[in-house]
Design a protein around this motif. Sequence first.
Motif, PDB file in Angstrom:
ATOM      1  N   VAL A  13      -9.272 -25.374 -39.874  1.00 28.52           N
ATOM      2  CA  VAL A  13      -8.510 -26.538 -39.398  1.00 28.52           C
ATOM      3  C   VAL A  13      -7.066 -26.396 -39.878  1.00 28.52           C
ATOM      4  CG1 VAL A  13      -8.278 -29.051 -39.504  1.00 28.52           C
ATOM      5  CG2 VAL A  13     -10.556 -28.009 -39.436  1.00 28.52           C
ATOM      6  N   PRO A  14      -6.100 -26.150 -38.983  1.00 29.20           N
ATOM      7  CA  PRO A  14      -6.287 -25.890 -37.555  1.00 29.20           C
ATOM      8  C   PRO A  14      -6.814 -24.478 -37.337  1.00 29.20           C
ATOM      9  CG  PRO A  14      -3.981 -25.603 -38.115  1.00 29.20           C
ATOM     10  CD  PRO A  14      -4.660 -26.094 -39.369  1.00 29.20           C
ATOM     11  N   PRO A  15      -7.361 -24.204 -36.158  1.00 27.81           N
ATOM     12  CA  PRO A  15      -7.868 -22.854 -35.892  1.00 27.81           C
ATOM     13  C   PRO A  15      -6.720 -21.869 -35.720  1.00 27.81           C
ATOM     14  CG  PRO A  15      -7.996 -24.210 -33.925  1.00 27.81           C
ATOM     15  CD  PRO A  15      -7.566 -25.118 -35.032  1.00 27.81           C
ATOM     16  N   LYS A  16      -6.994 -20.616 -36.042  1.00 23.91           N
ATOM     17  CA  LYS A  16      -5.956 -19.592 -35.882  1.00 23.91           C
ATOM     18  C   LYS A  16      -5.663 -19.351 -34.405  1.00 23.91           C
ATOM     19  CE  LYS A  16      -5.936 -18.787 -40.368  1.00 23.91           C
ATOM     20  NZ  LYS A  16      -6.962 -19.758 -40.770  1.00 23.91           N
ATOM     21  N   LEU A  17      -6.723 -19.378 -33.584  1.00 20.69           N
ATOM     22  CA  LEU A  17      -6.552 -19.142 -32.146  1.00 20.69           C
ATOM     23  C   LEU A  17      -7.282 -20.253 -31.388  1.00 20.69           C
ATOM     24  CD1 LEU A  17      -7.069 -15.266 -32.215  1.00 20.69           C
ATOM     25  CD2 LEU A  17      -4.920 -16.466 -31.815  1.00 20.69           C
ATOM     26  N   TYR A  18      -8.403 -19.921 -30.730  1.00 21.92           N
ATOM     27  CA  TYR A  18      -9.144 -20.909 -29.957  1.00 21.92           C
ATOM     28  C   TYR A  18      -9.928 -21.824 -30.889  1.00 21.92           C
ATOM     29  CZ  TYR A  18     -12.088 -22.802 -26.210  1.00 21.92           C
ATOM     30  OH  TYR A  18     -12.727 -23.638 -25.328  1.00 21.92           O
ATOM     31  N   GLY A  19     -10.089 -23.078 -30.499  1.00 18.17           N
ATOM     32  CA  GLY A  19     -10.874 -24.030 -31.280  1.00 18.17           C
ATOM     33  C   GLY A  19     -10.422 -25.445 -31.013  1.00 18.17           C
ATOM     34  N   GLY A  20     -10.896 -26.027 -29.934  1.00 17.62           N
ATOM     35  CA  GLY A  20     -10.415 -27.340 -29.515  1.00 17.62           C
ATOM     36  C   GLY A  20     -10.719 -28.460 -30.488  1.00 17.62           C
ATOM     37  N   THR A  21     -11.973 -28.557 -30.955  1.00 19.03           N
ATOM     38  CA  THR A  21     -12.348 -29.647 -31.851  1.00 19.03           C
ATOM     39  C   THR A  21     -11.589 -29.569 -33.170  1.00 19.03           C
ATOM     40  OG1 THR A  21     -14.557 -29.794 -30.872  1.00 19.03           O
ATOM     41  CG2 THR A  21     -14.253 -30.763 -33.051  1.00 19.03           C
ATOM     42  N   PHE A 230      -5.039  -9.782 -18.118  1.00 23.19           N
ATOM     43  CA  PHE A 230      -5.820 -10.421 -19.173  1.00 23.19           C
ATOM     44  C   PHE A 230      -5.060 -10.302 -20.491  1.00 23.19           C
ATOM     45  CE2 PHE A 230      -9.297 -10.246 -22.400  1.00 23.19           C
ATOM     46  CZ  PHE A 230      -9.768 -11.537 -22.217  1.00 23.19           C
ATOM     47  N   VAL A 231      -4.612 -11.445 -21.024  1.00 22.24           N
ATOM     48  CA  VAL A 231      -3.801 -11.481 -22.235  1.00 22.24           C
ATOM     49  C   VAL A 231      -4.663 -11.509 -23.487  1.00 22.24           C
ATOM     50  CG1 VAL A 231      -2.065 -12.812 -23.500  1.00 22.24           C
ATOM     51  CG2 VAL A 231      -1.949 -12.666 -20.991  1.00 22.24           C
ATOM     52  N   GLY A 232      -5.815 -12.196 -23.438  1.00 20.82           N
ATOM     53  CA  GLY A 232      -6.651 -12.403 -24.619  1.00 20.82           C
ATOM     54  C   GLY A 232      -6.349 -13.746 -25.267  1.00 20.82           C
ATOM     55  N   GLU A 233      -6.825 -13.958 -26.485  1.00 21.65           N
ATOM     56  CA  GLU A 233      -6.588 -15.219 -27.196  1.00 21.65           C
ATOM     57  C   GLU A 233      -5.136 -15.316 -27.651  1.00 21.65           C
ATOM     58  OE1 GLU A 233      -9.615 -17.055 -29.871  1.00 21.65           O
ATOM     59  OE2 GLU A 233     -10.520 -15.062 -29.803  1.00 21.65           O
ATOM     60  N   ILE A 234      -4.595 -16.531 -27.611  1.00 19.65           N
ATOM     61  CA  ILE A 234      -3.232 -16.764 -28.081  1.00 19.65           C
ATOM     62  C   ILE A 234      -3.203 -17.985 -28.992  1.00 19.65           C
ATOM     63  CG2 ILE A 234      -2.130 -15.679 -26.082  1.00 19.65           C
ATOM     64  CD1 ILE A 234      -1.638 -18.435 -24.910  1.00 19.65           C
ATOM     65  N   ASN A 235      -2.148 -18.080 -29.812  1.00 21.69           N
ATOM     66  CA  ASN A 235      -2.005 -19.208 -30.727  1.00 21.69           C
ATOM     67  C   ASN A 235      -1.083 -20.265 -30.127  1.00 21.69           C
ATOM     68  OD1 ASN A 235       0.673 -18.309 -31.146  1.00 21.69           O
ATOM     69  ND2 ASN A 235       0.054 -17.052 -32.904  1.00 21.69           N
ATOM     70  N   ASP A 236      -0.851 -21.352 -30.875  1.00 24.55           N
ATOM     71  CA  ASP A 236      -0.041 -22.455 -30.354  1.00 24.55           C
ATOM     72  C   ASP A 236       1.379 -22.022 -30.016  1.00 24.55           C
ATOM     73  OD1 ASP A 236      -1.818 -24.552 -30.172  1.00 24.55           O
ATOM     74  OD2 ASP A 236      -1.533 -25.203 -32.237  1.00 24.55           O
ATOM     75  N   ARG A 237       1.956 -21.193 -30.866  1.00 26.33           N
ATOM     76  CA  ARG A 237       3.331 -20.745 -30.621  1.00 26.33           C
ATOM     77  C   ARG A 237       3.418 -19.965 -29.307  1.00 26.33           C
ATOM     78  NH1 ARG A 237       3.500 -17.962 -34.560  1.00 26.33           N
ATOM     79  NH2 ARG A 237       3.347 -15.861 -33.699  1.00 26.33           N
ATOM     80  N   GLU A 238       2.425 -19.128 -29.067  1.00 31.45           N
ATOM     81  CA  GLU A 238       2.410 -18.332 -27.842  1.00 31.45           C
ATOM     82  C   GLU A 238       2.102 -19.189 -26.617  1.00 31.45           C
ATOM     83  OE1 GLU A 238       0.832 -14.053 -29.557  1.00 31.45           O
ATOM     84  OE2 GLU A 238      -0.563 -15.758 -29.505  1.00 31.45           O
ATOM     85  N   LEU A 243       2.358 -21.190 -21.159  1.00 31.80           N
ATOM     86  CA  LEU A 243       2.219 -22.308 -20.228  1.00 31.80           C
ATOM     87  C   LEU A 243       3.552 -22.724 -19.637  1.00 31.80           C
ATOM     88  CD1 LEU A 243      -0.349 -24.505 -22.202  1.00 31.80           C
ATOM     89  CD2 LEU A 243      -0.776 -23.283 -20.060  1.00 31.80           C
ATOM     90  N   GLY A 244       4.604 -22.716 -20.451  1.00 27.47           N
ATOM     91  CA  GLY A 244       5.898 -23.187 -19.982  1.00 27.47           C
ATOM     92  C   GLY A 244       6.485 -22.334 -18.876  1.00 27.47           C
ATOM     93  N   GLU A 245       6.292 -21.037 -18.944  1.00 28.58           N
ATOM     94  CA  GLU A 245       6.837 -20.146 -17.919  1.00 28.58           C
ATOM     95  C   GLU A 245       5.945 -20.048 -16.688  1.00 28.58           C
ATOM     96  OE1 GLU A 245       9.719 -18.916 -17.731  1.00 28.58           O
ATOM     97  OE2 GLU A 245      10.454 -19.349 -19.732  1.00 28.58           O
ATOM     98  N   ALA A 246       4.734 -20.600 -16.768  1.00 31.04           N
ATOM     99  CA  ALA A 246       3.825 -20.566 -15.618  1.00 31.04           C
ATOM    100  C   ALA A 246       4.261 -21.561 -14.550  1.00 31.04           C
ATOM    101  CB  ALA A 246       2.404 -20.883 -16.071  1.00 31.04           C
ATOM    102  N   SER A 247       4.033 -21.219 -13.316  1.00 31.37           N
ATOM    103  CA  SER A 247       4.333 -22.137 -12.211  1.00 31.37           C
ATOM    104  C   SER A 247       3.338 -23.285 -12.183  1.00 31.37           C
ATOM    105  CB  SER A 247       4.310 -21.378 -10.882  1.00 31.37           C
ATOM    106  OG  SER A 247       5.281 -20.358 -10.865  1.00 31.37           O
ATOM    107  N   ALA A 248       2.099 -23.015 -12.596  1.00 31.54           N
ATOM    108  CA  ALA A 248       1.064 -24.055 -12.663  1.00 31.54           C
ATOM    109  C   ALA A 248      -0.100 -23.540 -13.488  1.00 31.54           C
ATOM    110  CB  ALA A 248       0.579 -24.448 -11.267  1.00 31.54           C
ATOM    111  N   LEU A 249      -0.888 -24.472 -14.009  1.00 33.69           N
ATOM    112  CA  LEU A 249      -2.132 -24.141 -14.693  1.00 33.69           C
ATOM    113  C   LEU A 249      -3.295 -24.356 -13.732  1.00 33.69           C
ATOM    114  CD1 LEU A 249      -3.821 -23.661 -17.401  1.00 33.69           C
ATOM    115  CD2 LEU A 249      -3.972 -26.166 -17.462  1.00 33.69           C
TER     116      LEU A 249
END
Length: 363
Positions: A13-21, A230-238, A243-249
């Motif tokens: 907590v917080p997770p290094k990469l993925y981990g929503g809860t 395929f990028v793989g797992e990313i952290n909050d900074r990434e 997401l910001g440079e993407a045209s849409a999610l």
Amino acid sequence: MKIAQVAPLIESVPPKLYGGTERVVSYVTEELVSQGHDVTLFASGDSITSAKLIPCCEQSLRSNPAVRDPIPYYMMMVDQIRRMASTFDVIHFHIDQFQFPVFRTIAHKTLTTLHGRQDLPDLQLLYRAFPEMNLVSISDSQREPIPHAKFAGTVYHGLPQDLHRPTFNPRGGYLAFLGRISPEKRLDRAIEIARAAGFPLRIAAKVDAVDVEYFEAKIKPLLHGDDVHFVGEINDREKTKFLGEASALLFPIDWPEPFGMVMIEAMACGTPVLAFDNGSVREVIDEGITGFIVNNVESAIAALPRVLALDRVRIREQFDERFTAAAMAKAYVALYAGAFAATGRLPAPRSDEITSVHETLVN
């Protein structure tokens, strides 16, 4: 208020990469501390927090190759918290239902946020067996399969307001898929939509051990050509740049999604969302403002031009109005006080506070 936050042990907590809860627990904990509460976090020993940390295992269980079964660690954690229960005004659980048998006699001072799907038949039996346990849903749709359970309220997830900076003029020229590769997340749909629309697709996701066979058989054969990366797992900074440079999610889910953190992460970056109509989607997406909602691949392809035309400034404004961590923590404090007012242990929140929080986070 003396508050215990009880996190899953699978990730830090917080997770290094993925981990929503675990990420949500971190946001709630840090906001409660900043609002002046005395907070104790029960989590893995590699967690980082401004609250008092009580480590319940040396490191996150997923990162420890020696761990084969997580249940013993949860049993020991629940026992430790029960022995310390008298030192807290409220104990807020985020670990599903492990604590129910041990805490039913002091259910009045506990709250359990449900982070997963609730449409499995076995869960109906469980909630009927423990009717005194106070529950919080993370969307109204999440509680539909268990209407008899004792819900104190619905609190939508939130992010720190400064976690992601918005990108109002993206230059990436790609569509994004972020999260976890599994059958219910339907990455195959995202690939089909992107290719039909003539957009490159970038995939930032993890593959859990349970989903490796699915990935190898169903997804890997689709990852050919230069149009799918395929990028793989990313952290909050990434995530901010991804997401910001993407045209849409693209969020083409095929299951009753309890909330969907990635949708508000995209909104924080100013990025519109094209989502399939399942679970919480209609509660999170303001259609025509932060995204569009569809029912099949064909309608998704047809809706994409409208998604790309949405005002990214307004998308970020909707995030600021509805999905900040500060508002989430305030809503939880209102529920803490409201749930325990009858016991005389805590003061009840003012009615105008409850109304304000409800309108902001629930409606």
